[in-house]
Motif scaffolding. Structure first.
Motif, short mmCIF file in Angstrom:
data_model
loop_
_atom_site.label_atom_id
_atom_site.label_comp_id
_atom_site.label_asym_id
_atom_site.label_seq_id
_atom_site.Cartn_x
_atom_site.Cartn_y
_atom_site.Cartn_z
N GLU A 47 -9.31 26.71 16.68
CA GLU A 47 -9.73 27.50 15.53
C GLU A 47 -11.24 27.79 15.56
O GLU A 47 -11.72 28.61 14.79
N LEU A 48 -11.96 27.10 16.41
CA LEU A 48 -13.41 27.31 16.52
C LEU A 48 -13.65 28.46 17.49
O LEU A 48 -13.69 28.28 18.70
N ASN A 49 -13.77 29.65 16.93
CA ASN A 49 -13.88 30.84 17.75
C ASN A 49 -14.99 31.74 17.21
O ASN A 49 -14.99 32.10 16.03
N PHE A 50 -15.91 32.09 18.08
CA PHE A 50 -17.07 32.88 17.68
C PHE A 50 -16.65 34.21 17.07
O PHE A 50 -17.20 34.64 16.05
N PHE A 51 -15.68 34.88 17.67
CA PHE A 51 -15.30 36.21 17.22
C PHE A 51 -14.61 36.17 15.85
O PHE A 51 -14.72 37.13 15.08
N ARG A 52 -13.93 35.08 15.55
CA ARG A 52 -13.34 34.95 14.21
C ARG A 52 -14.43 34.68 13.17
O ARG A 52 -14.33 35.12 12.03
N LYS A 53 -15.44 33.94 13.56
CA LYS A 53 -16.51 33.59 12.62
C LYS A 53 -17.29 34.81 12.16
O LYS A 53 -17.75 34.88 11.02
N ILE A 54 -17.46 35.79 13.04
CA ILE A 54 -18.27 36.96 12.68
C ILE A 54 -17.40 38.11 12.15
O ILE A 54 -17.93 39.17 11.82
N HIS A 55 -16.07 37.91 12.07
CA HIS A 55 -15.17 38.95 11.56
C HIS A 55 -15.41 40.27 12.29
O HIS A 55 -15.83 41.28 11.72
N ILE A 56 -15.14 40.24 13.56
CA ILE A 56 -15.45 41.36 14.46
C ILE A 56 -14.74 42.65 14.03
O ILE A 56 -13.57 42.64 13.65
N SER A 57 -15.49 43.74 14.07
CA SER A 57 -14.97 45.04 13.64
C SER A 57 -14.29 45.77 14.79
O SER A 57 -14.41 45.39 15.96
N GLU A 58 -13.62 46.87 14.45
CA GLU A 58 -12.92 47.65 15.47
C GLU A 58 -13.89 48.26 16.50
O GLU A 58 -13.64 48.16 17.71
N PRO A 59 -15.01 48.86 16.07
CA PRO A 59 -15.97 49.36 17.07
C PRO A 59 -16.52 48.26 17.95
O PRO A 59 -16.79 48.49 19.14
N GLN A 60 -16.68 47.05 17.41
CA GLN A 60 -17.17 45.93 18.23
C GLN A 60 -16.13 45.52 19.27
O GLN A 60 -16.48 45.19 20.40
N HIS A 61 -14.84 45.56 18.90
CA HIS A 61 -13.78 45.32 19.88
C HIS A 61 -13.87 46.35 21.01
O HIS A 61 -13.74 46.01 22.20
N SER A 62 -14.08 47.60 20.64
CA SER A 62 -14.19 48.66 21.65
C SER A 62 -15.39 48.43 22.57
O SER A 62 -15.31 48.66 23.78
N GLN A 63 -16.50 47.97 21.99
CA GLN A 63 -17.69 47.69 22.80
C GLN A 63 -17.41 46.59 23.82
O GLN A 63 -17.84 46.67 24.97
N ILE A 64 -16.71 45.53 23.40
CA ILE A 64 -16.40 44.43 24.30
C ILE A 64 -15.47 44.89 25.42
O ILE A 64 -15.73 44.66 26.61
N LEU A 65 -14.39 45.56 25.04
CA LEU A 65 -13.42 46.03 26.03
C LEU A 65 -14.06 47.04 26.98
O LEU A 65 -13.88 46.96 28.20
N GLY A 66 -14.81 47.98 26.42
CA GLY A 66 -15.43 49.02 27.23
C GLY A 66 -16.44 48.45 28.21
O GLY A 66 -16.52 48.88 29.36
N ASP A 67 -17.22 47.47 27.76
CA ASP A 67 -18.22 46.88 28.65
C ASP A 67 -17.55 46.11 29.78
O ASP A 67 -18.02 46.16 30.93
N LEU A 68 -16.47 45.41 29.49
CA LEU A 68 -15.75 44.69 30.56
C LEU A 68 -15.15 45.67 31.56
O LEU A 68 -15.14 45.40 32.77
N LEU A 69 -14.66 46.80 31.08
CA LEU A 69 -14.05 47.79 31.96
C LEU A 69 -15.07 48.58 32.78
O LEU A 69 -14.75 49.12 33.83
N ASN A 70 -16.28 48.61 32.30
CA ASN A 70 -17.32 49.41 32.94
C ASN A 70 -17.82 48.75 34.23
O ASN A 70 -18.33 47.63 34.20
#
Length: 235
Positions: A47-70
């Motif tokens: 349950e100790l997860n950084f992304f849950r703690k900051i309540h990550i938004s949809e654009p932030q999800h896109s930034q993470i996925l896009g950067d990994l794919l780049n």
């Protein structure tokens, strides 16, 4: 032993016995009011997860996925993650292709395309269950695929895909998002003329991230970043 010594011992023992009984009785009287607290058992900190703690938004999800794919992303692993993404989706990956990734740009959450635009993948990210905008996927097809690829002859080996990323099977494309906008030419198809591939974060994306973890297990900083994101969708 003299009588006086014996008398002292007896009186000492009697005094000790009386004192002990008083202490026991006093403790017994307050025992019911004592609340004994124990620490929780040690367990896996899923349950100790950084992304849950900051309540990550949809654009932030896109930034993470896009950067990994780049291939030129901050991860510094070249096209490794993009190649594994293609592998997960059973798509052919040609190392000779020059791929570009755009994120939250030109109407699209993520677009993966070759420099010549003969191969295009558009990703619509619904990680946070956002509603489908009017004719959204149709517009994606028209502006992101049809317009840049209509210059190619029909016998060209170009291909394209629209991927709809969903957090659960309860979220799938609505009928209206696939329909032609009323202000578009009637010569265009009434519906998006290509298949929309629905991918799930807890299925295809999780499998892809698992492969990414295996590829960077010696790079601890990157490994634990991806692991946190992987766990975000896994648990």
């Amino acid at each position: 032993m003299r009588f006086s010594d014996l008398d002292f011992v007896i009186h000492k023992n009697v005094k000790y016995t009386i004192h002990r009984e008083i202490c026991v009785n006093s403790f017994s009287s307050i025992l019911p009011s004592i609340t004994i607290k124990t620490f929780p058992k040690i367990k896996k900190a899923s349950e100790l997860n950084f992304f849950r703690k900051i309540h990550i938004s949809e654009p932030q999800h896109s930034q993470i996925l896009g950067d990994l794919l780049n291939p030129f992303g901050t991860h510094g692993q070249g096209d490794t993650f993009l190649r594994l993404f293609f592998q997960t989706l059973n798509l052919e990956f040609n190392e000779k292709d020059f791929w570009t990734i755009s994120i939250e740009s030109e109407r699209f959450d993520i677009r993966i395309a070759t420099k010549s635009r003969d191969k295009i993948i558009i990703i619509e990210n619904k990680s946070n269950n956002a509603v489908d905008q009017p004719n959204q996927l149709y517009r994606y097809w028209y502006y992101g695929i049809y317009s840049p690829q209509k210059k190619f002859p029909e016998n060209n080996n170009c291909w394209n895909k629209i991927l709809y990323l969903s957090p659960s099977d309860l979220k799938t494309p609505s009928e209206q998002t696939l329909s032609r906008p009323c202000n578009f030419s009637k010569d265009l198809p009434e519906k998006v003329p290509i298949n929309i591939d629905v991918l799930f974060f807890n299925n295809e994306i999780e499998k892809w991230l698992s492969k990414c973890l295996e590829a960077v297990k010696s790079n601890l900083e990157l490994y634990y970043f991806i692991k946190q994101y992987y766990d975000f969708w896994r648990y």
